[in-house]
Design a protein around this motif. Structure first.
Motif, PDB file in Angstrom:
ATOM      1  N   SER A  10       0.874  -1.171   0.000  1.00 24.71           N
ATOM      2  CA  SER A  10       0.000   0.000   0.000  1.00 24.71           C
ATOM      3  C   SER A  10       0.908   1.218   0.000  1.00 24.71           C
ATOM      4  CB  SER A  10      -0.899   0.011   1.238  1.00 24.71           C
ATOM      5  OG  SER A  10      -1.833  -1.023   1.197  1.00 24.71           O
ATOM      6  N   LYS A  51      -3.521   7.482  -2.776  1.00 25.25           N
ATOM      7  CA  LYS A  51      -3.072   6.198  -2.252  1.00 25.25           C
ATOM      8  C   LYS A  51      -3.289   5.097  -3.279  1.00 25.25           C
ATOM      9  CE  LYS A  51      -7.493   5.335   0.112  1.00 25.25           C
ATOM     10  NZ  LYS A  51      -8.158   5.206   1.425  1.00 25.25           N
ATOM     11  N   TYR A  52      -2.401   4.129  -3.256  1.00 29.79           N
ATOM     12  CA  TYR A  52      -2.518   2.930  -4.069  1.00 29.79           C
ATOM     13  C   TYR A  52      -2.697   1.737  -3.139  1.00 29.79           C
ATOM     14  CZ  TYR A  52      -1.201  -1.226  -6.611  1.00 29.79           C
ATOM     15  OH  TYR A  52      -1.201  -2.491  -7.132  1.00 29.79           O
ATOM     16  N   THR A  53      -3.778   0.974  -3.395  1.00 26.87           N
ATOM     17  CA  THR A  53      -4.039  -0.186  -2.543  1.00 26.87           C
ATOM     18  C   THR A  53      -4.443  -1.381  -3.378  1.00 26.87           C
ATOM     19  OG1 THR A  53      -6.287   0.648  -2.230  1.00 26.87           O
ATOM     20  CG2 THR A  53      -4.680   1.177  -0.530  1.00 26.87           C
ATOM     21  N   SER A  54      -3.696  -1.663  -4.441  1.00 30.40           N
ATOM     22  CA  SER A  54      -3.827  -2.826  -5.325  1.00 30.40           C
ATOM     23  C   SER A  54      -5.100  -2.833  -6.157  1.00 30.40           C
ATOM     24  CB  SER A  54      -3.689  -4.144  -4.555  1.00 30.40           C
ATOM     25  OG  SER A  54      -4.831  -4.380  -3.764  1.00 30.40           O
ATOM     26  N   THR A  79      -3.870   0.730 -11.208  1.00 29.13           N
ATOM     27  CA  THR A  79      -2.460   1.095 -11.081  1.00 29.13           C
ATOM     28  C   THR A  79      -2.226   2.581 -11.283  1.00 29.13           C
ATOM     29  OG1 THR A  79      -2.106   0.558 -13.406  1.00 29.13           O
ATOM     30  CG2 THR A  79      -1.615  -1.166 -11.794  1.00 29.13           C
ATOM     31  N   VAL A  83      -3.453   6.066 -10.199  1.00 23.91           N
ATOM     32  CA  VAL A  83      -4.241   6.603  -9.091  1.00 23.91           C
ATOM     33  C   VAL A  83      -4.345   8.109  -9.234  1.00 23.91           C
ATOM     34  CG1 VAL A  83      -4.421   6.793  -6.596  1.00 23.91           C
ATOM     35  CG2 VAL A  83      -3.366   4.773  -7.619  1.00 23.91           C
ATOM     36  N   GLU A 110      -1.438  12.782  -9.867  1.00 23.72           N
ATOM     37  CA  GLU A 110      -1.683  11.362 -10.038  1.00 23.72           C
ATOM     38  C   GLU A 110      -0.373  10.599  -9.928  1.00 23.72           C
ATOM     39  OE1 GLU A 110      -3.731  11.353 -13.828  1.00 23.72           O
ATOM     40  OE2 GLU A 110      -1.898  10.719 -14.842  1.00 23.72           O
ATOM     41  N   GLU A 128       1.419   6.519 -10.787  1.00 25.51           N
ATOM     42  CA  GLU A 128       1.258   5.222 -11.427  1.00 25.51           C
ATOM     43  C   GLU A 128       2.111   4.180 -10.724  1.00 25.51           C
ATOM     44  OE1 GLU A 128       1.988   5.154 -15.617  1.00 25.51           O
ATOM     45  OE2 GLU A 128       1.145   3.133 -15.839  1.00 25.51           O
ATOM     46  N   PHE A 129       1.470   3.106 -10.314  1.00 24.25           N
ATOM     47  CA  PHE A 129       2.173   1.994  -9.689  1.00 24.25           C
ATOM     48  C   PHE A 129       2.722   1.091 -10.786  1.00 24.25           C
ATOM     49  CE2 PHE A 129       3.258  -1.111  -6.593  1.00 24.25           C
ATOM     50  CZ  PHE A 129       2.899  -2.346  -7.084  1.00 24.25           C
ATOM     51  N   PHE A 186       6.608   4.355  -8.008  1.00 20.48           N
ATOM     52  CA  PHE A 186       5.312   4.990  -7.731  1.00 20.48           C
ATOM     53  C   PHE A 186       5.539   6.500  -7.852  1.00 20.48           C
ATOM     54  CE2 PHE A 186       1.036   4.941  -6.546  1.00 20.48           C
ATOM     55  CZ  PHE A 186       0.773   5.726  -5.443  1.00 20.48           C
TER      56      PHE A 186
END
Lengths: 114, 116
Positions: free
Chosen positions: A32, A49-52, A55, A57, A64, A66-67, A74
């Motif tokens: 996360s 936040k990124y939480t799976s 990708t 966000v 923004e 990008e995962f 990130f």
């Protein structure tokens, strides 16, 4: 051990130009990840936040991130910087197995020139 | 918009003195945290608190530190005998949900502690 590395301690851009703040993470599982911003004399505010899930966000104020698992990155971006974006930005990973404990990067100070 | 509030915003103290930093978390939040940031260094986790007890703490959080929530509203960090190296910005945070994905931490504006 989990960690985040912010590759630049200071980034300077001109108003109206794109912003790129880089972050690489180290984690043995699907992390996360967060970006927080701290304006002078203010608290830490969550940008995104990124939480799976997705990708790419989107966050507040046009930011923004990008995962990219293949690159363990990130990065935070914004198409056009405003003067009000000048602040310190922190890339953060949630500690695995914890109750919300966060591991912070060292921060990147963003300056915006008129 | 609800927010986490911290007092004092800045405290100057002499080495060896006791300091209490106060925080009022967001009212329906269940998890509470203290972090600190020494000047020029990373923000570091100190302690998390849930259901009136410490749930996790870092190596930094030694016997000189304590936390409590005496009245169901305030969440305090006490440093019993301050050292020069305790000089830092201390951030309180709170969170509504239990573990797992999401569950944003809301931070206060910080209390700057200067130990002379």
């Amino acid at each position: 051990a989990q960690s985040v590395t912010q590759l630049d301690s200071h980034v300077s851009v001109s108003e109206g130009t794109p912003v790129l703040l880089r972050c690489n993470y180290s984690s043995s599982y699907s992390p996360s990840l967060f970006w927080y911003v701290q304006h002078p004399n203010k608290g830490l505010q969550l940008l995104l936040k990124y939480t799976s899930a997705a990708t790419l966000v989107k966050g507040i104020n046009g930011f923004e991130a990008e995962f990219k698992k293949s690159e363990t990155s990130f990065h935070l971006t914004k198409p056009s910087a405003h003067m009000s974006d000048a602040a310190e930005y922190f890339c953060v990973v949630r500690q695995e197995g914890s109750q919300g404990n966060l591991i912070f990067g060292k921060g990147t100070k963003l300056s915006v020139k008129p | 918009e609800p927010e986490v509030t911290q007092t004092p915003s800045h405290q100057v103290t002499q080495m060896g003195q006791e300091v209490i930093l106060r925080c009022v978390p967001i009212s329906n939040h269940l998890y509470f945290y203290w972090y600190r940031q020494i000047l020029g260094q990373k923000v570091e986790f100190l302690v998390s608190f849930y259901n009136n007890e410490i749930s996790e703490k870092s190596e930094i959080f030694d016997d000189q530190f304590s936390v409590e929530r005496p009245d169901g509203s305030n969440f305090t960090l006490k440093i019993r005998s301050t050292k020069l190296e305790d000089s830092a910005m201390y951030f309180c945070a709170s969170r509504k949900t239990s573990g797992g994905a999401g569950g944003e931490l809301f931070f206060g504006e910080g209390s700057r502690l200067t130990v002379l």
